[in-house]
Write an enzyme that holds these catalytic residues in place. Structure first.
Site, short mmCIF file in Angstrom:
data_model
loop_
_atom_site.label_atom_id
_atom_site.label_comp_id
_atom_site.label_asym_id
_atom_site.label_seq_id
_atom_site.Cartn_x
_atom_site.Cartn_y
_atom_site.Cartn_z
N GLY A 17 0.78 -1.24 0.00
CA GLY A 17 0.00 0.00 0.00
C GLY A 17 0.81 1.28 0.00
O GLY A 17 0.30 2.33 0.40
N SER A 18 2.08 1.24 -0.47
CA SER A 18 2.85 2.49 -0.43
C SER A 18 2.27 3.52 -1.40
O SER A 18 2.31 4.73 -1.11
CB SER A 18 4.33 2.23 -0.72
OG SER A 18 4.56 2.05 -2.09
N ASN A 19 1.75 3.09 -2.53
CA ASN A 19 1.13 4.07 -3.45
C ASN A 19 -0.12 4.68 -2.81
O ASN A 19 -0.34 5.89 -2.91
CB ASN A 19 0.81 3.42 -4.80
CG ASN A 19 2.00 3.46 -5.73
OD1 ASN A 19 2.39 4.51 -6.23
ND2 ASN A 19 2.61 2.30 -5.94
N ARG A 70 -14.45 -14.87 -10.56
CA ARG A 70 -14.14 -13.46 -10.83
C ARG A 70 -15.40 -12.60 -10.97
O ARG A 70 -15.49 -11.50 -10.41
CB ARG A 70 -13.28 -13.33 -12.10
CG ARG A 70 -12.75 -11.92 -12.33
CD ARG A 70 -11.87 -11.83 -13.55
NE ARG A 70 -10.84 -12.85 -13.56
CZ ARG A 70 -9.70 -12.79 -12.85
NH1 ARG A 70 -9.45 -11.74 -12.11
NH2 ARG A 70 -8.83 -13.76 -12.90
N ARG A 96 -5.25 -8.10 -9.24
CA ARG A 96 -6.31 -8.91 -9.83
C ARG A 96 -6.66 -8.30 -11.18
O ARG A 96 -6.75 -7.08 -11.31
CB ARG A 96 -7.59 -8.83 -8.99
CG ARG A 96 -7.51 -9.45 -7.64
CD ARG A 96 -8.05 -10.85 -7.59
NE ARG A 96 -9.43 -10.96 -8.02
CZ ARG A 96 -10.01 -12.14 -8.26
NH1 ARG A 96 -9.34 -13.25 -8.14
NH2 ARG A 96 -11.27 -12.19 -8.64
N LEU A 98 -9.28 -7.22 -13.78
CA LEU A 98 -10.70 -6.84 -13.64
C LEU A 98 -11.51 -7.47 -14.76
O LEU A 98 -11.08 -7.54 -15.90
CB LEU A 98 -10.87 -5.32 -13.69
CG LEU A 98 -10.08 -4.48 -12.68
CD1 LEU A 98 -10.51 -3.01 -12.77
CD2 LEU A 98 -10.24 -5.00 -11.27
N ASN A 112 -4.61 2.75 -13.28
CA ASN A 112 -3.68 1.76 -12.72
C ASN A 112 -2.27 2.30 -12.82
O ASN A 112 -1.97 3.10 -13.71
CB ASN A 112 -3.77 0.45 -13.51
CG ASN A 112 -2.86 -0.63 -12.94
OD1 ASN A 112 -2.77 -0.81 -11.73
ND2 ASN A 112 -2.16 -1.34 -13.82
N HIS A 114 1.71 0.84 -13.15
CA HIS A 114 2.45 -0.38 -13.45
C HIS A 114 3.95 -0.04 -13.44
O HIS A 114 4.34 0.99 -14.01
CB HIS A 114 2.03 -0.94 -14.80
CG HIS A 114 2.69 -2.23 -15.13
ND1 HIS A 114 2.31 -3.42 -14.54
CD2 HIS A 114 3.72 -2.53 -15.96
CE1 HIS A 114 3.09 -4.40 -15.00
NE2 HIS A 114 3.95 -3.87 -15.86
N GLU A 179 7.07 6.18 -9.05
CA GLU A 179 5.63 5.92 -8.95
C GLU A 179 4.98 6.92 -8.01
O GLU A 179 3.87 7.41 -8.26
CB GLU A 179 5.36 4.49 -8.45
CG GLU A 179 5.81 3.40 -9.38
CD GLU A 179 5.42 2.01 -8.88
OE1 GLU A 179 4.31 1.85 -8.34
OE2 GLU A 179 6.24 1.08 -9.01
C1 GAR Z 1 3.78 -1.13 -7.30
O1 GAR Z 1 5.11 -1.22 -7.72
C2 GAR Z 1 2.84 -1.12 -8.47
O2 GAR Z 1 3.36 -0.45 -9.58
C3 GAR Z 1 2.70 -2.60 -8.76
O3 GAR Z 1 2.61 -3.18 -7.49
C4 GAR Z 1 3.35 -2.40 -6.56
C5 GAR Z 1 2.45 -2.09 -5.39
O4 GAR Z 1 3.19 -1.45 -4.38
N1 GAR Z 1 1.56 -2.88 -9.54
C6 GAR Z 1 1.56 -3.80 -10.52
O5 GAR Z 1 2.50 -4.50 -10.77
C7 GAR Z 1 0.25 -3.90 -11.28
N2 GAR Z 1 0.42 -4.66 -12.47
P1 GAR Z 1 2.45 -0.70 -3.22
O6 GAR Z 1 1.49 -1.73 -2.61
O7 GAR Z 1 3.54 -0.36 -2.27
O8 GAR Z 1 1.73 0.48 -3.79
#
Ligand code: GAR
Length: 205
Positions: A17-19, A70, A96, A98, A112, A114, A179
């Protein structure tokens, strides 16, 4: 005078959950304006990001996906997001795919992030994929979600060099820092509505 209505973000996450935390901080400090996090939903009951949201007194929900078809799981997710009056769905490490029904419930309203420069290295372990491939530039992409995986219209990308001594971990850490700049910026751009989409191109107005 009444305060202008804030647009309501629904954050979906599966892990650390850092984002999410970075977006919450950006709202709190005024770097990201005109919106609020109306709910944080996870498909994983013990996701650290969900606990962090709870600790911040945000509205949280767990809608477990394991063992649930799903379509059934996504119908519950859509119902919860609609119940919270969500304007924009933010996938923040939501691991997941969607269903088309989910995507059609929020047309052009799902973002999203990535950890690669799409269309290179979609899917899992994007940073390790970049390293193994020998890419010399890596980065992250914020994009609208469409019915193909890691495919929708790109809002914003940030690039960094791959360094000689990089491991998947060091590269991931440096991409994550990008990010954390990219996602609030992209959300602000989309919330502003000052853009058009022409074909696959996002054009700022
Ligand atoms: C992040 O690096 C994000 O870009 C990636 O998961 C990580 C989540 O980190 N997402 C994907 O790969 C989606 N395809 P976070 O939980 O610290 O935000």
């Amino acid at each position: 005078m009444t305060a202008p209505l804030k647009q309501r973000l629904g954050v979906l996450l599966s892990g650390r959950g850092s984002n999410f935390l970075n977006i919450a901080d950006a709202i709190e400090t005024g770097r990201l304006t005109g919106c609020e996090i109306a709910c944080v939903i996870s498909n994983i009951a013990d996701a650290p990001g969900l606990q962090a949201a709870h600790d911040r007194d945000l509205t949280t929900e767990t809608i477990v996906s394991k063992g649930v078809p799903r379509a059934e799981h996504d119908a519950k997710m859509v119902a919860a997001l609609q119940q919270h009056g969500i304007d924009l769905v933010i996938l923040a490490g939501y691991m997941r795919v969607l269903s088309p029904e989910f995507i059609r419930a929020f047309p052009d309203r799902i973002l999203n992030i990535h950890p690669s420069l799409l269309p290179s290295f979609p899917g899992l372990h994007a940073q390790a994929q970049a390293l193994e491939y020998g890419a010399t530039i890596a980065g992250c992409t914020v994009h609208f979600v469409d019915e193909a995986v890691d495919h929708g219209v790109i809002v914003l990308q940030r690039a960094i060099p791959v360094l000689d001594g990089d491991t998947a971990e060091t590269l991931s850490t440096r991409i994550l820092a990008e990010e954390h700049i990219a996602y609030p910026d992209a959300i602000q751009r989309v919330l502003s509505g000052r853009y058009a989409v022409q074909g696959r191109r996002y054009i700022a107005r």
